[in-house]
Design an enzyme around this catalytic site. Sequence first.
Site, mmCIF file in Angstrom:
data_model
loop_
_atom_site.group_PDB
_atom_site.id
_atom_site.type_symbol
_atom_site.label_atom_id
_atom_site.label_comp_id
_atom_site.label_asym_id
_atom_site.label_seq_id
_atom_site.Cartn_x
_atom_site.Cartn_y
_atom_site.Cartn_z
ATOM 1 N N ASN A 158 -9.840 -4.370 1.225
ATOM 2 C CA ASN A 158 -9.425 -3.022 0.815
ATOM 3 C C ASN A 158 -8.765 -2.172 1.904
ATOM 4 O O ASN A 158 -7.891 -1.376 1.609
ATOM 5 C CB ASN A 158 -10.595 -2.278 0.173
ATOM 6 C CG ASN A 158 -11.782 -2.141 1.080
ATOM 7 O OD1 ASN A 158 -11.917 -2.844 2.074
ATOM 8 N ND2 ASN A 158 -12.659 -1.222 0.748
ATOM 9 N N LYS A 181 -11.007 -13.327 10.982
ATOM 10 C CA LYS A 181 -10.709 -13.893 9.660
ATOM 11 C C LYS A 181 -10.534 -12.743 8.673
ATOM 12 O O LYS A 181 -11.513 -12.148 8.220
ATOM 13 C CB LYS A 181 -11.812 -14.826 9.168
ATOM 14 C CG LYS A 181 -11.275 -15.738 8.055
ATOM 15 C CD LYS A 181 -12.258 -16.082 6.963
ATOM 16 C CE LYS A 181 -12.336 -15.078 5.855
ATOM 17 N NZ LYS A 181 -11.149 -14.941 4.990
ATOM 18 N N GLU A 256 -21.105 -3.915 7.769
ATOM 19 C CA GLU A 256 -20.702 -2.727 6.997
ATOM 20 C C GLU A 256 -20.510 -3.204 5.569
ATOM 21 O O GLU A 256 -19.565 -3.937 5.286
ATOM 22 C CB GLU A 256 -19.385 -2.162 7.533
ATOM 23 C CG GLU A 256 -19.413 -1.749 8.983
ATOM 24 C CD GLU A 256 -20.049 -0.398 9.192
ATOM 25 O OE1 GLU A 256 -20.440 0.249 8.190
ATOM 26 O OE2 GLU A 256 -20.174 0.028 10.349
ATOM 27 N N CYS A 290 -15.362 1.667 0.165
ATOM 28 C CA CYS A 290 -16.824 1.592 0.251
ATOM 29 C C CYS A 290 -17.451 2.977 0.273
ATOM 30 O O CYS A 290 -18.538 3.176 -0.239
ATOM 31 C CB CYS A 290 -17.194 0.827 1.507
ATOM 32 S SG CYS A 290 -16.364 1.490 2.966
ATOM 33 N N GLU A 465 -19.690 1.744 13.273
ATOM 34 C CA GLU A 465 -18.363 1.612 13.856
ATOM 35 C C GLU A 465 -17.887 3.033 14.146
ATOM 36 O O GLU A 465 -18.488 4.001 13.694
ATOM 37 C CB GLU A 465 -17.428 0.873 12.886
ATOM 38 C CG GLU A 465 -17.904 -0.572 12.705
ATOM 39 C CD GLU A 465 -16.980 -1.484 11.929
ATOM 40 O OE1 GLU A 465 -16.403 -1.030 10.933
ATOM 41 O OE2 GLU A 465 -16.856 -2.659 12.323
HETATM 42 P P1 NAP Z 1 -16.371 -9.935 0.297
HETATM 43 O O1 NAP Z 1 -16.096 -10.739 -0.890
HETATM 44 O O2 NAP Z 1 -17.772 -9.817 0.790
HETATM 45 O O3 NAP Z 1 -15.440 -10.531 1.452
HETATM 46 C C1 NAP Z 1 -15.383 -9.947 2.728
HETATM 47 C C2 NAP Z 1 -14.915 -10.991 3.735
HETATM 48 O O4 NAP Z 1 -15.911 -12.016 3.855
HETATM 49 C C3 NAP Z 1 -13.628 -11.705 3.336
HETATM 50 O O5 NAP Z 1 -12.864 -11.990 4.494
HETATM 51 C C4 NAP Z 1 -14.158 -13.001 2.717
HETATM 52 O O6 NAP Z 1 -13.215 -14.050 2.759
HETATM 53 C C5 NAP Z 1 -15.326 -13.278 3.653
HETATM 54 N N1 NAP Z 1 -16.339 -14.194 3.121
HETATM 55 C C6 NAP Z 1 -16.580 -14.576 1.846
HETATM 56 N N2 NAP Z 1 -17.615 -15.440 1.802
HETATM 57 C C7 NAP Z 1 -18.048 -15.607 3.071
HETATM 58 C C8 NAP Z 1 -19.079 -16.373 3.684
HETATM 59 N N3 NAP Z 1 -19.905 -17.148 2.982
HETATM 60 N N4 NAP Z 1 -19.239 -16.297 5.028
HETATM 61 C C9 NAP Z 1 -18.426 -15.507 5.763
HETATM 62 N N5 NAP Z 1 -17.423 -14.774 5.244
HETATM 63 C C10 NAP Z 1 -17.240 -14.823 3.916
HETATM 64 O O7 NAP Z 1 -15.855 -8.446 0.124
HETATM 65 P P2 NAP Z 1 -14.477 -7.959 -0.522
HETATM 66 O O8 NAP Z 1 -14.525 -8.204 -1.971
HETATM 67 O O9 NAP Z 1 -13.321 -8.470 0.265
HETATM 68 O O10 NAP Z 1 -14.557 -6.396 -0.193
HETATM 69 C C11 NAP Z 1 -15.193 -5.477 -1.002
HETATM 70 C C12 NAP Z 1 -16.566 -5.133 -0.497
HETATM 71 O O11 NAP Z 1 -16.505 -4.685 0.848
HETATM 72 C C13 NAP Z 1 -17.201 -3.995 -1.274
HETATM 73 O O12 NAP Z 1 -18.541 -4.284 -1.542
HETATM 74 C C14 NAP Z 1 -17.087 -2.819 -0.313
HETATM 75 O O13 NAP Z 1 -18.023 -1.801 -0.534
HETATM 76 C C15 NAP Z 1 -17.264 -3.481 0.995
HETATM 77 N N6 NAP Z 1 -16.722 -2.647 2.063
HETATM 78 C C16 NAP Z 1 -17.576 -2.029 2.930
HETATM 79 C C17 NAP Z 1 -17.072 -1.207 3.930
HETATM 80 C C18 NAP Z 1 -17.968 -0.507 4.920
HETATM 81 O O14 NAP Z 1 -17.479 -0.046 5.942
HETATM 82 N N7 NAP Z 1 -19.267 -0.416 4.674
HETATM 83 C C19 NAP Z 1 -15.693 -1.013 4.033
HETATM 84 C C20 NAP Z 1 -14.860 -1.638 3.109
HETATM 85 C C21 NAP Z 1 -15.384 -2.461 2.131
HETATM 86 P P3 NAP Z 1 -12.269 -14.351 1.455
HETATM 87 O O15 NAP Z 1 -11.400 -13.173 1.293
HETATM 88 O O16 NAP Z 1 -11.542 -15.566 1.858
HETATM 89 O O17 NAP Z 1 -13.212 -14.564 0.305
#
Ligand code: NAP
Length: 486
Positions: A158, A181, A256, A290, A465
């Site tokens: 995002n 990554k 995060e 988020c 962060e």
């Molecule tokens: P996600 O599905 O958890 O993916 C995040 C990252 O992790 C991607 O690079 C993904 O790679 C990777 N990943 C997936 N499976 C993994 C594994 N088993 N081991 C290590 N890495 C792995 O999250 P998203 O859908 O991209 O993002 C949305 C989420 O992020 C929401 O829940 C949002 O609230 C949260 N978020 C939190 C913050 C904060 O600062 N707290 C900020 C922004 C977003 P792939 O893309 O290749 O699957």
Amino acid sequence: MATAPKLVPGKLFINGEWRESSDGQRRDVINPATGEVASSIAWATAADVDAAVAAARAAFDKGEWSGLSGRERSRILLRVSQIMRERSDELAYAESIDVGKPITFANNVDVNTAIEQYEYVASMAQHLDGATRETPLPAFAFTRREPLGVVGAITPFNFPLILSSTKIAPALAAGNTVVHKPASDTPLTALIMADILTAAGVPAGVFNVITGSGSGLGDHLVGHPDVNKIAFTGSTEVGQHVASLAGQTLKPVTAELGGNAANILFADADLDQAIGAVISGFVFNTGQFCMAGPRLLVERPLYETVLGILGQAVPGVPVGDPLKPETVIGPLSSQVQLEKVAGIVDAAIARGARVVAGGKRMELNGGFYYETTVLADLPNDDVAVAEETFGPVLTVQPFDTEEEAIQMANSTPYGLAAGLQTGNIARAHRVSAALDAGIVWVNSWALLDPAVPFGGVKASGWGREYGPEALEAYTRTKSVVISTQA
Ligand code: NAP
Ligand code: MG
């Protein structure tokens, strides 16, 4: 209308070189505003992860970066920020076609915040001071702040540029090396940053990018014995998995994770200002942030008035082509996100939600568009209220007392952000202290700055962060005790 700049090669960046993956696989990158192929990337293998980690390890051990003074690293990071400014159109364009971000926000928010993060951290790199400790020992005791080694930085789809900068800038400032990554759906700015960091003078091997499947490669990176820390932003579910795997090698983790913030609108608020905070708090980045405020709680006497205002105002916020400067809301970032949001809203409507605005998909240029949606009359435990929708969807609920509003706001496993709109300063202090969240906004939403710590509590994660805290997370303290006895 923004025009397309030339993008860097869609290849892995390992040890200062652009490489195809070890098995030659590639994958398309889709522009969510059109559903068409925008670019393509190399699809890394476990062997490529090993190569990137080996490069980062060797670079760290050689000391060409970790052995520089903080002031020298500061100078190079400042140069990074200057080149980012020169190439800001390219960064903003890539972020826009990758994520579907309106170009105006990609420029003013994403690129600008990332530049400011490098500037802020560059200044802190000059102050990686230890401390002397008075002790009755016959010794002189002091502490040193040392880098951790190789950092694995994993980021979501995002805010690719901002969330990589919040990790890479402080990690590098402290003298670490990095294997990054990015999310598979949104890898483009990470590759441009490899080019920019190199142009600024970051030595080969210090910063590496592997593009590929998180579920396929993540465990290999997180469990790798030569990786010393994981900086993760993403969903709570994946964050829990990453943290437990990192626990096996006792790697520190910054996590995060998800959020589902409540925004409490008290009847004593300045209503115009409050409505502005409410709308920006759920439409920004098409609700895919988020720290969004998708749960609006309204003091009961104002409930119908606020629904009336939202019903009028929300459909007027311009949704459209992200490359047009006037666009405020773009598409969702992928077909998967679109299906998820549509499913949640359809089910909520079937359970009796009142549709105040939106509520269905939008046909536009073949992109993944969804109408900006406001739903009312759902109970607090309805999944559309209780779970993170991650789309342009606001739920609105009434409350009667301050205590009830606090209880409703805190009744979520998440604790990233929260907010309140009020004209009463005593209430602002009282309620902000009572909200269980890492950051609380009063009479605003999502005001963020590299100087202000950001991070979650509860299921929203560990660590902070931004702010001086950011650099702490990339250093370790070593105590040195030197005998003063002859
Ligand atoms: P996600 O599905 O958890 O993916 C995040 C990252 O992790 C991607 O690079 C993904 O790679 C990777 N990943 C997936 N499976 C993994 C594994 N088993 N081991 C290590 N890495 C792995 O999250 P998203 O859908 O991209 O993002 C949305 C989420 O992020 C929401 O829940 C949002 O609230 C949260 N978020 C939190 C913050 C904060 O600062 N707290 C900020 C922004 C977003 P792939 O893309 O290749 O699957
Ligand atoms: Mg994409």
